[in-house]
Enzyme design. Sequence first.
Site, mmCIF file in Angstrom:
data_model
loop_
_atom_site.group_PDB
_atom_site.id
_atom_site.type_symbol
_atom_site.label_atom_id
_atom_site.label_comp_id
_atom_site.label_asym_id
_atom_site.label_seq_id
_atom_site.Cartn_x
_atom_site.Cartn_y
_atom_site.Cartn_z
ATOM 1 C CD GLU A 38 12.356 71.711 31.563
ATOM 2 O OE1 GLU A 38 11.691 72.756 31.572
ATOM 3 O OE2 GLU A 38 11.835 70.570 31.601
ATOM 4 C CD GLU A 93 10.544 73.701 27.342
ATOM 5 O OE1 GLU A 93 9.642 73.653 28.219
ATOM 6 O OE2 GLU A 93 11.253 72.714 27.049
#
Length: 572
Positions: free
Chosen positions: A145, A221
């Site tokens: 991320e 995710e």
Amino acid sequence: MTFPDRVISGAVHYFRVHPDLWADRLARVAAMGLNTVETYVAWNFHSPAPGTYDFTGWRDLPRFVELAGEQGLQVLLRPGPYVCAEWDLGGLPAWLLRDPGLRLRCCDPAFLAAVDDYLDRLLPLVVPLQATRGGPVVAVQVENEYGSFGDDADYLRHVRDGLVGRGIDVPLFTSDGPGPDHLASGTLPGTLATVNFGSRVAEAFGELERFRPGEPKMCMELWHGWFDHWGEQHHTRDPGEAAAVLEEILAAGGSVNLYMAHGGTSFGLWSGANLEAGHQPTVTSYDYDAPVGEAGEITEKFHAFRTVIGRYAHLPEREPPALPPRLAPQTLPVERWAPFGAASAAWGDAVHGPAPRWMEEVGSGRGLVLYRGSVLVPPDGGRLVLEDLADRAHVFADDRLVGVVDPAEAAAGIELAPRPDGAPTRLELLVENRGRVNFGPGLGRDRKGVGAVRLGNRFVHGWQTVPIELDADGFTDAVAFGGEPAGEPAPTYAGVTVHVDAPADGFLALPGWGRGFVWLGGFLLGRYDEAGPQRTLYAPAPLWRAGANEVVVLEMAHVGERVELRDVSDLG
């Protein structure tokens, strides 16, 4: 080798599951219909000090990967070096913070040198486990991320090249939020881009398609649950609603990784924190409202997900293992008490200096740190100010508790009166690290302890800094218990003995207590806090033994009278 066509994966973090239970939890998620399991690698879990690494026992990552393969599961490996995961400092070692000039997650030479050493230690264990070598690892992630943190493309390339140069030859990928800025800053040409989200599938995959036309679509995710902070609500999500999002992903031809398939527990002092509405420490449980609960429960969400998966992939014929046995409930009055100083034999060596030292500079950086000094209070009194406190301090003046303060209260100061004999006042500041920030711009900016101490505008010099590493092996062996309450304000130790016929899962609760820490058989289970939402601590079967088991409590606020062993969890 190309990225697998249809990945139906779920996250299981080896560092949040007792190693004796790895096979059980992997069997459960495989029975849900997954063909893949994903795990982060928490750098700090393996490296307690610079140049020191441990990949044995609970930290035996290769064994976890091999067990996944034995269950017929592929493995997605996400080695960071940063992982977030609501884990202390996002998986980065606290010892990195000893250098105040070091900058995390960028091309700072000192940080890159540490990353390179980490990869040098880790990757020789991973390379033989790749699918290209006959192992279960089918893909490896570059950073994590990153588009939510920075835009140093040279740093991302350094991590990618470090993986490839050390023998990683399965497909590489990145994962980011689906926004165009996140994707632009967090991805690399030639590396598969994946996205993370919890809803609005068409919007997220549409953004990914615009950014990388024609590439495979994967939600790395799927946030079908969430984590909890102390003092806030417990998060759950309707199983039917979560299953509908999963179905939308699979119907669109996408791949998915359920975050989490089994959440587990952030045992000890590994929970992280957020910094959105002040410092928000994360609870010990990482149940995450996952389809396989913290203690292995097969939930309604498990069955909802399995039904959806069965419409798009072949389901295994096997059923998940039966729920592990539970210990019978017991109510246990406190038998032994000890003042806080009774464990001083387990404290670290004092470091002397003109100013307080940060926790990270004198030890592991977890647990507590004690500062000892003195100050001459003038006849008209003075206000004691603790600068840059992180995160909570018990303040003692001449052995008397004069305040328990958070950062705002510490900055406002505590009024001190002079001693009648005109001598300096002895000071002790006991500071608790409640978890380092694991996400966002606050990452690495919350070194723990006290930056400086003033009486009014005058700095107080001459300090001893004593690390108290509560999760050190054998810490509770040093507690010298007596039979009666200590008769002092918290912090206070309490002890009870739990007799069981045979090891099984249990849950410890502390009704009437304030906040603190609990050990079972010398193992630090984690924190408890009357603020909730979590009310029980999971104590898995491998930590118990037939016969007598010692439970030790370190209470930081106000003591209770009993400890309860329960057969069901209470997360709020």
